[in-house]
Structure formats: C-alpha cells, structure tokens
Design a protein around this motif. Structure first.
Motif, PDB file in Angstrom:
ATOM      1  N   ASN A  63       0.823  -1.203   0.000  1.00  0.00           N
ATOM      2  CA  ASN A  63       0.000   0.000   0.000  1.00  0.00           C
ATOM      3  C   ASN A  63       0.857   1.253   0.000  1.00  0.00           C
ATOM      4  N   PHE A  64       0.343   2.306  -0.575  1.00  0.00           N
ATOM      5  CA  PHE A  64       1.041   3.579  -0.574  1.00  0.00           C
ATOM      6  C   PHE A  64       0.243   4.597   0.219  1.00  0.00           C
ATOM      7  N   MET A  65       0.893   5.693   0.556  1.00  0.00           N
ATOM      8  CA  MET A  65       0.226   6.805   1.257  1.00  0.00           C
ATOM      9  C   MET A  65       0.355   8.077   0.424  1.00  0.00           C
ATOM     10  N   LEU A  66      -0.579   8.979   0.650  1.00  0.00           N
ATOM     11  CA  LEU A  66      -0.544  10.308   0.043  1.00  0.00           C
ATOM     12  C   LEU A  66      -0.423  11.317   1.180  1.00  0.00           C
ATOM     13  N   THR A  67       0.635  12.130   1.135  1.00  0.00           N
ATOM     14  CA  THR A  67       0.911  13.069   2.216  1.00  0.00           C
ATOM     15  C   THR A  67       0.662  14.502   1.757  1.00  0.00           C
ATOM     16  N   GLN A  68      -0.172  15.183   2.519  1.00  0.00           N
ATOM     17  CA  GLN A  68      -0.491  16.591   2.244  1.00  0.00           C
ATOM     18  C   GLN A  68      -0.091  17.455   3.443  1.00  0.00           C
ATOM     19  N   PRO A  69       0.189  18.740   3.207  1.00  0.00           N
ATOM     20  CA  PRO A  69       0.394  19.630   4.351  1.00  0.00           C
ATOM     21  C   PRO A  69      -0.902  19.752   5.142  1.00  0.00           C
ATOM     22  N   HIS A  70      -0.765  19.899   6.446  1.00  0.00           N
ATOM     23  CA  HIS A  70      -1.965  19.959   7.292  1.00  0.00           C
ATOM     24  C   HIS A  70      -2.795  21.207   7.002  1.00  0.00           C
ATOM     25  N   SER A  71      -2.100  22.320   6.768  1.00  0.00           N
ATOM     26  CA  SER A  71      -2.821  23.570   6.529  1.00  0.00           C
ATOM     27  C   SER A  71      -1.990  24.524   5.682  1.00  0.00           C
ATOM     28  N   VAL A  72      -2.680  25.386   4.962  1.00  0.00           N
ATOM     29  CA  VAL A  72      -2.054  26.488   4.228  1.00  0.00           C
ATOM     30  C   VAL A  72      -2.959  27.695   4.370  1.00  0.00           C
ATOM     31  N   SER A  73      -2.376  28.861   4.249  1.00  0.00           N
ATOM     32  CA  SER A  73      -3.178  30.085   4.296  1.00  0.00           C
ATOM     33  C   SER A  73      -2.612  31.104   3.313  1.00  0.00           C
ATOM     34  N   GLU A  74      -3.499  31.898   2.798  1.00  0.00           N
ATOM     35  CA  GLU A  74      -3.107  32.925   1.837  1.00  0.00           C
ATOM     36  C   GLU A  74      -4.196  33.984   1.796  1.00  0.00           C
ATOM     37  N   SER A  79      -5.874   8.920  -4.959  1.00  0.00           N
ATOM     38  CA  SER A  79      -5.409   8.127  -6.083  1.00  0.00           C
ATOM     39  C   SER A  79      -5.640   6.654  -5.770  1.00  0.00           C
ATOM     40  N   TYR A  80      -5.078   5.783  -6.566  1.00  0.00           N
ATOM     41  CA  TYR A  80      -5.390   4.366  -6.425  1.00  0.00           C
ATOM     42  C   TYR A  80      -4.265   3.537  -7.017  1.00  0.00           C
ATOM     43  N   ASP A  81      -4.286   2.253  -6.734  1.00  0.00           N
ATOM     44  CA  ASP A  81      -3.474   1.296  -7.471  1.00  0.00           C
ATOM     45  C   ASP A  81      -4.399   0.153  -7.869  1.00  0.00           C
ATOM     46  N   SER A  82      -3.869  -0.987  -8.148  1.00  0.00           N
ATOM     47  CA  SER A  82      -4.686  -2.063  -8.707  1.00  0.00           C
ATOM     48  C   SER A  82      -5.812  -2.507  -7.788  1.00  0.00           C
ATOM     49  N   SER A  83      -5.643  -2.343  -6.497  1.00  0.00           N
ATOM     50  CA  SER A  83      -6.650  -2.886  -5.589  1.00  0.00           C
ATOM     51  C   SER A  83      -7.021  -1.962  -4.442  1.00  0.00           C
ATOM     52  N   ASN A  84      -6.501  -0.765  -4.433  1.00  0.00           N
ATOM     53  CA  ASN A  84      -6.777   0.138  -3.315  1.00  0.00           C
ATOM     54  C   ASN A  84      -7.055   1.553  -3.788  1.00  0.00           C
ATOM     55  N   GLN A  85      -7.925   2.207  -3.040  1.00  0.00           N
ATOM     56  CA  GLN A  85      -8.152   3.632  -3.206  1.00  0.00           C
ATOM     57  C   GLN A  85      -7.545   4.316  -1.978  1.00  0.00           C
ATOM     58  N   VAL A  86      -6.846   5.404  -2.167  1.00  0.00           N
ATOM     59  CA  VAL A  86      -6.162   6.077  -1.065  1.00  0.00           C
ATOM     60  C   VAL A  86      -6.471   7.570  -1.098  1.00  0.00           C
ATOM     61  N   PHE A  87      -6.788   8.116   0.072  1.00  0.00           N
ATOM     62  CA  PHE A  87      -6.973   9.557   0.217  1.00  0.00           C
ATOM     63  C   PHE A  87      -5.792  10.145   0.990  1.00  0.00           C
ATOM     64  N   GLY A  88      -5.408  11.349   0.628  1.00  0.00           N
ATOM     65  CA  GLY A  88      -4.479  12.092   1.445  1.00  0.00           C
ATOM     66  C   GLY A  88      -5.152  12.524   2.738  1.00  0.00           C
ATOM     67  N   GLY A  89      -4.361  12.991   3.688  1.00  0.00           N
ATOM     68  CA  GLY A  89      -4.893  13.368   4.988  1.00  0.00           C
ATOM     69  C   GLY A  89      -5.694  14.655   5.005  1.00  0.00           C
ATOM     70  N   GLY A  90      -5.633  15.410   3.917  1.00  0.00           N
ATOM     71  CA  GLY A  90      -6.406  16.646   3.828  1.00  0.00           C
ATOM     72  C   GLY A  90      -5.600  17.871   4.208  1.00  0.00           C
ATOM     73  N   THR A  91      -5.902  18.979   3.562  1.00  0.00           N
ATOM     74  CA  THR A  91      -5.263  20.267   3.823  1.00  0.00           C
ATOM     75  C   THR A  91      -6.333  21.315   4.067  1.00  0.00           C
ATOM     76  N   LYS A  92      -6.225  22.000   5.196  1.00  0.00           N
ATOM     77  CA  LYS A  92      -7.180  23.072   5.486  1.00  0.00           C
ATOM     78  C   LYS A  92      -6.666  24.368   4.874  1.00  0.00           C
ATOM     79  N   LEU A  93      -7.423  24.903   3.941  1.00  0.00           N
ATOM     80  CA  LEU A  93      -7.063  26.169   3.306  1.00  0.00           C
ATOM     81  C   LEU A  93      -7.808  27.299   3.997  1.00  0.00           C
ATOM     82  N   THR A  94      -7.028  28.246   4.508  1.00  0.00           N
ATOM     83  CA  THR A  94      -7.597  29.449   5.107  1.00  0.00           C
ATOM     84  C   THR A  94      -7.315  30.635   4.196  1.00  0.00           C
ATOM     85  N   VAL A  95      -8.351  31.386   3.875  1.00  0.00           N
ATOM     86  CA  VAL A  95      -8.199  32.570   3.033  1.00  0.00           C
ATOM     87  C   VAL A  95      -8.481  33.784   3.915  1.00  0.00           C
ATOM     88  N   LEU A  96      -7.432  34.511   4.221  1.00  0.00           N
ATOM     89  CA  LEU A  96      -7.586  35.618   5.176  1.00  0.00           C
ATOM     90  C   LEU A  96      -6.928  36.889   4.692  1.00  0.00           C
TER      91      LEU A  96
END
Lengths: 117, 110
Positions: B1-12, B93-110
């Motif tokens: 299995n693979f993982m998808l890594t995202q930043p926890h949060s971003v702001s702009e 994303s996915y491979d032959s037998s798995n669907q994988v989600f990244g951990g999610g990124t919270k976008l703050t617009v301030l």
C-alpha cells in the motif's frame, strides 16, 4: 441527475454490526462503467476509503478493514450496502457512499454513525 | 500500500495564488490518476480536479492540477483566491486494488 442517499441506524452498540444502505436514483447501478464505494470520515478527521463494489458483485476492500467489511449490491432495488462487524468507538464516523470511476463522484450527503452503549 | 501526504494547513490572502501538494510514498505518481476534492464544513466532498488536471464542468478555471514525477507528487493550484475557497482539500489516487486519500489540507483565506 444521479443522486445517492445513505440510510441506516445512527447508533450502534460496541461489538455489534453496523449496517448501511445506499440508494441510487437518477441512474442505474447496473451501469458497466462504474464501481460504487463507501468512504468514512471520523469527526474532525480525514477521509478513509472502506471498499467498492461492481454491479456484478465483484468487491475490493481497504486492507485495514477487510476482515470486518462486507459490501453487497441489490440491482433490483438499485441499492448497495455496507456491513462492518465488531465495531468500536473508533468506527464512529460520517459514512458516505459514492459512485466511482477512479474519481468518487457524486457523493451522498453522508450519515453519522455513532458507536456507543 | 502507498500513502498520500499533504500539508496539514495552508493560508493565503484573497486574490493570491496557493498550491497544495500531495506526495505519493511509493509507486509512481504518474502511474494512476490523481483527483482533488473540496469539502466545506458540514458538506460532502465535491470534485475540483480529476485525472490529474481535468476540471469538472462548473469548477472555475482558477483551479488547476498537475503532477511532478521528479518529486513524485501532485499539486492543486488555486489562483485569484476568494473567501469562498476556504475549505478542506483532499487528494486521492489508487493502485490495482486500493483507493487512497491524502490526509487533507485546510485552506484558510484571510
């Protein structure tokens, strides 16, 4: 317009089996182009794929949940279902169903299932 | 299995451009399509990018997706930020037998 709607108990006791159904409207679940999937999201956390099923009944599951998950399809009712056995508090989540072609779209509105005695 | 890594949060700030990354832990990022979902509080996820860089109808062209094989990552770029873009964003994303989600990124617009 294709729509999906989850249904089932909102409260399940620990060690029991969680059962949910997804009803598909506006299209046929028997379409040869699509899988149908379950995804969950614990409160305040991210998305986790549970498993997917083809209309023929072919399934594939998240390896981390595989021993406890069963997904089935009822083409006559245009529905597919999820069973998750031996639940604990860690299974408390919003459960979504969705059509899948690689991309999950559209999604149902989700249903919160709480595991508690 | 693979993982998808995202930043926890971003702001702009509104009107600026932000990029959210999604790095695949094993296997080539180019071997399977990457999708991006937007999730506003209390709502179901909706697709903003599919098949690496395709926009569904109704998604503004301020949203774009790309992949970079050298870093084995995918990126979601949102230009001309609006306050309505504030949400959680998930790659998948996915491979032959798995669907994988990244951990999610919270976008703050301030």
């Amino acid at each position: 317009q294709l729509q999906l709607q989850e249904s089932g108990p909102g409260l399940v006791k620990p060690s029991e089996t969680l059962s949910l159904t997804c009803t598909v409207s506006g299209g046929s679940i028997s379409s040869s182009s699509y899988y149908w999937g379950w995804i969950r999201q614990p409160p305040g956390k991210g998305l986790e794929w549970i498993g997917s099923i083809y209309y023929s009944g072919s399934t594939y599951y998240n390896p981390s949940l595989k021993s406890r998950v069963t997904i089935s399809v009822d083409t006559s009712k245009n529905q597919f279902s999820l069973k998750l056995s031996s639940v604990t508090a860690a299974d408390t989540a919003v459960y979504y169903c969705a059509r899948s072609t690689g991309v999950f779209d559209p999604w149902g509105q989700g249903t919160l299932v709480t595991v508690s005695s | 299995n693979f993982m998808l890594t995202q930043p926890h949060s971003v702001s702009e700030s509104p009107g600026k451009t932000v990029t959210i990354s999604c790095t695949r832990s094993s296997g080539s990022i180019a071997s399977n399509y990457v999708q991006w979902y937007q999730q506003r509080p209390g709502s179901s996820p909706t697709t903003v990018i599919y098949e690496d860089n395709q926009r569904p109808s109704g998604v503004p062209d301020r949203f774009s997706g790309s992949i970079d094989s050298s870093s084995n990552s995918a990126s979601l770029t949102i230009s001309g930020l609006k306050t309505e873009d504030e949400a959680d964003y998930y790659c998948q994303s996915y491979d032959s037998s798995n669907q994988v989600f990244g951990g999610g990124t919270k976008l703050t617009v301030l």
